[in-house]
Design a protein around this motif. Structure first.
Motif, PDB file in Angstrom:
ATOM      1  N   GLY A   1      52.652  33.303  44.159  1.00 21.96           N
ATOM      2  CA  GLY A   1      51.547  33.450  43.955  1.00 21.96           C
ATOM      3  C   GLY A   1      50.185  34.005  44.883  1.00 21.96           C
ATOM      4  O   GLY A   1      49.444  34.997  44.059  1.00 21.96           O
ATOM      5  N   LYS A   2      50.481  34.270  46.045  1.00 24.28           N
ATOM      6  CA  LYS A   2      49.620  34.634  47.142  1.00 24.28           C
ATOM      7  C   LYS A   2      49.980  36.500  47.058  1.00 24.28           C
ATOM      8  O   LYS A   2      49.357  37.547  47.323  1.00 24.28           O
ATOM      9  CB  LYS A   2      50.435  34.310  48.292  1.00 24.28           C
ATOM     10  N   LEU A   3      51.147  36.692  46.257  1.00 25.27           N
ATOM     11  CA  LEU A   3      51.483  38.296  45.898  1.00 25.27           C
ATOM     12  C   LEU A   3      50.377  39.027  45.190  1.00 25.27           C
ATOM     13  O   LEU A   3      49.981  39.716  45.706  1.00 25.27           O
ATOM     14  CB  LEU A   3      52.864  38.021  45.926  1.00 25.27           C
ATOM     15  N   LEU A   4      50.672  37.655  44.043  1.00 24.17           N
ATOM     16  CA  LEU A   4      49.551  38.508  43.296  1.00 24.17           C
ATOM     17  C   LEU A   4      48.045  38.838  43.451  1.00 24.17           C
ATOM     18  O   LEU A   4      46.817  39.001  43.441  1.00 24.17           O
ATOM     19  CB  LEU A   4      49.348  37.769  41.278  1.00 24.17           C
ATOM     20  N   THR A   5      48.045  37.474  44.358  1.00 28.65           N
ATOM     21  CA  THR A   5      46.602  37.773  45.426  1.00 28.65           C
ATOM     22  C   THR A   5      46.109  38.368  46.004  1.00 28.65           C
ATOM     23  O   THR A   5      45.225  39.250  45.439  1.00 28.65           O
ATOM     24  CB  THR A   5      46.354  36.231  46.127  1.00 28.65           C
TER      25      THR A   5
ATOM     26  N   PHE B   1      37.259  37.895  51.827  1.00 32.36           N
ATOM     27  CA  PHE B   1      38.675  36.562  51.210  1.00 32.36           C
ATOM     28  C   PHE B   1      38.615  36.039  50.406  1.00 32.36           C
ATOM     29  O   PHE B   1      38.233  35.751  48.946  1.00 32.36           O
ATOM     30  CB  PHE B   1      39.867  37.011  52.233  1.00 32.36           C
ATOM     31  N   LEU B   2      37.621  34.771  51.310  1.00 27.92           N
ATOM     32  CA  LEU B   2      37.132  33.755  50.908  1.00 27.92           C
ATOM     33  C   LEU B   2      35.667  33.552  49.409  1.00 27.92           C
ATOM     34  O   LEU B   2      35.948  33.222  48.849  1.00 27.92           O
ATOM     35  CB  LEU B   2      36.612  32.219  51.836  1.00 27.92           C
ATOM     36  N   LEU B   3      35.287  35.142  49.912  1.00 30.64           N
ATOM     37  CA  LEU B   3      34.357  35.055  48.866  1.00 30.64           C
ATOM     38  C   LEU B   3      34.658  36.226  46.947  1.00 30.64           C
ATOM     39  O   LEU B   3      34.266  35.779  46.229  1.00 30.64           O
ATOM     40  CB  LEU B   3      33.092  36.011  49.440  1.00 30.64           C
ATOM     41  N   PHE B   4      35.626  37.366  47.204  1.00 28.38           N
ATOM     42  CA  PHE B   4      36.517  37.049  46.818  1.00 28.38           C
ATOM     43  C   PHE B   4      37.073  36.414  45.323  1.00 28.38           C
ATOM     44  O   PHE B   4      37.455  36.343  44.659  1.00 28.38           O
ATOM     45  CB  PHE B   4      38.092  37.808  47.512  1.00 28.38           C
ATOM     46  N   GLU B   5      38.204  35.554  46.388  1.00 28.80           N
ATOM     47  CA  GLU B   5      39.172  33.888  46.072  1.00 28.80           C
ATOM     48  C   GLU B   5      38.009  33.504  45.392  1.00 28.80           C
ATOM     49  O   GLU B   5      38.333  33.407  44.033  1.00 28.80           O
ATOM     50  CB  GLU B   5      39.766  33.062  47.531  1.00 28.80           C
TER      51      GLU B   5
END
Length: 294
Positions: A235-239, A261-265
């Motif tokens: 999953g981290k690759l897709l992220t 990153f946290l905003l995007f997530e």
């Protein structure tokens, strides 16, 4: 409130928090031991909590629930064992499915809920969600067909590579090793140069890891069949594929030069959950309804 180290402490924990059921998730700022779980210690903040809470709401779960995050998967697996052995009640656990099923069937219970794919990221960082997120950042009337086409090509390229990565991961797992799933996903992307996965980094990793297997030559005898690489890949690759795509095109077609990153997530997760409220995924609707009626 602190509880003694007994199964009854976990079983009766919901009574102290005005909840009908406690649902344990992964994630959070620290890893919680099973001893601390039995004392009532947990993480109250976790992206996993946001994901599952959103799905429970979208599926219209009828019971009052409290979510608690436990950090790593270790304590979650112990709770899963306690559920299977009927040692605890009034508790459920939600777990990333990972590739745990390749060695033996996953334990089954209405009180054990697995992600549809490898992890929640495989649901959230889809091509369609990525295009929608990019469209919200690029201040044009509509995202051009050319950009949409390039995003599709980046996902198609990833699909081809992830098929090979999945085969390698299964080979390593069957010899009690990990291939790519112990690494950080950002290693394989450079949004300054390309929105696509870096094939050079993939080949470099294969060279680095090939001698770690105790049994060689390493081959996967069976075909993957219906095992979807996109759904079962790390999953981290897709992220980081999604983040690389959005970052790459934002730098070229908007005034946004960097994306926290946290905003995007959070934004991607909120976008996904909004879609689930409109029409909840059949897989998640089924397992949440099963828990609701258990």
């Amino acid at each position: 409130m602190s509880f003694t180290r007994t199964n009854s402490g976990i079983t009766n924990g919901h009574l102290f928090y005005d909840a009908e059921i406690i649902v344990y998730t992964e994630g959070g700022g620290r890893s919680i031991s099973i001893e601390d779980v039995e004392k009532g210690i947990f993480n109250s903040k976790s992206i996993d909590i946001k994901f599952w809470n959103g799905l429970f709401s979208a599926a219209k779960f009828n019971k009052k629930v409290e979510f608690r995050a436990l950090g790593s998967k270790t304590a979650s697996k112990i709770i899963r064992e306690k559920i299977i052995s009927n040692s605890i009640r009034n508790v459920a656990v939600v777990i990333d499915r990972d590739l745990d099923f390749i060695k033996e069937p996953l334990p089954d219970s209405p009180f054990i809920l697995y992600t549809k794919g490898y992890s929640w990221e495989n649901d959230v960082y889809s091509k369609d969600n990525t295009i929608d997120q990019l469209n919200s950042f690029v201040l044009e009337q509509d995202l051009s067909e050319r950009i949409k086409g390039e995003v599709s090509l980046a996902y198609d390229d990833y699909m081809r590579i992830s098929r090979r990565l999945l085969r390698l991961e299964i080979i390593f797992r069957r010899q009690n090793k990990r291939f790519i799933t112990e690494l950080k996903g950002e290693r394989f992307f450079d949004s300054k140069r390309s929105p696509r996965i870096n094939k050079g980094q993939v080949l470099k990793l294969i060279k680095e890891k090939k001698n770690e297997l105790p049994t060689r030559p390493a081959v996967l005898d069976e075909r993957l069949g219906g095992l979807c690489p996109m759904n079962n890949s790390y999953g981290k690759l897709l992220t980081h594929l999604s983040l690389a795509i959005v970052s790459f095109f934002c730098k070229r077609h908007s005034s946004i030069t960097s994306i926290p990153f946290l905003l995007f997530e959070s934004s991607m997760l909120e976008r996904y959950i909004h879609k689930q409220v409109m029409a909840c995924d059949d897989y998640y609707k089924t397992i949440i309804d099963r828990l609701d009626t258990a």
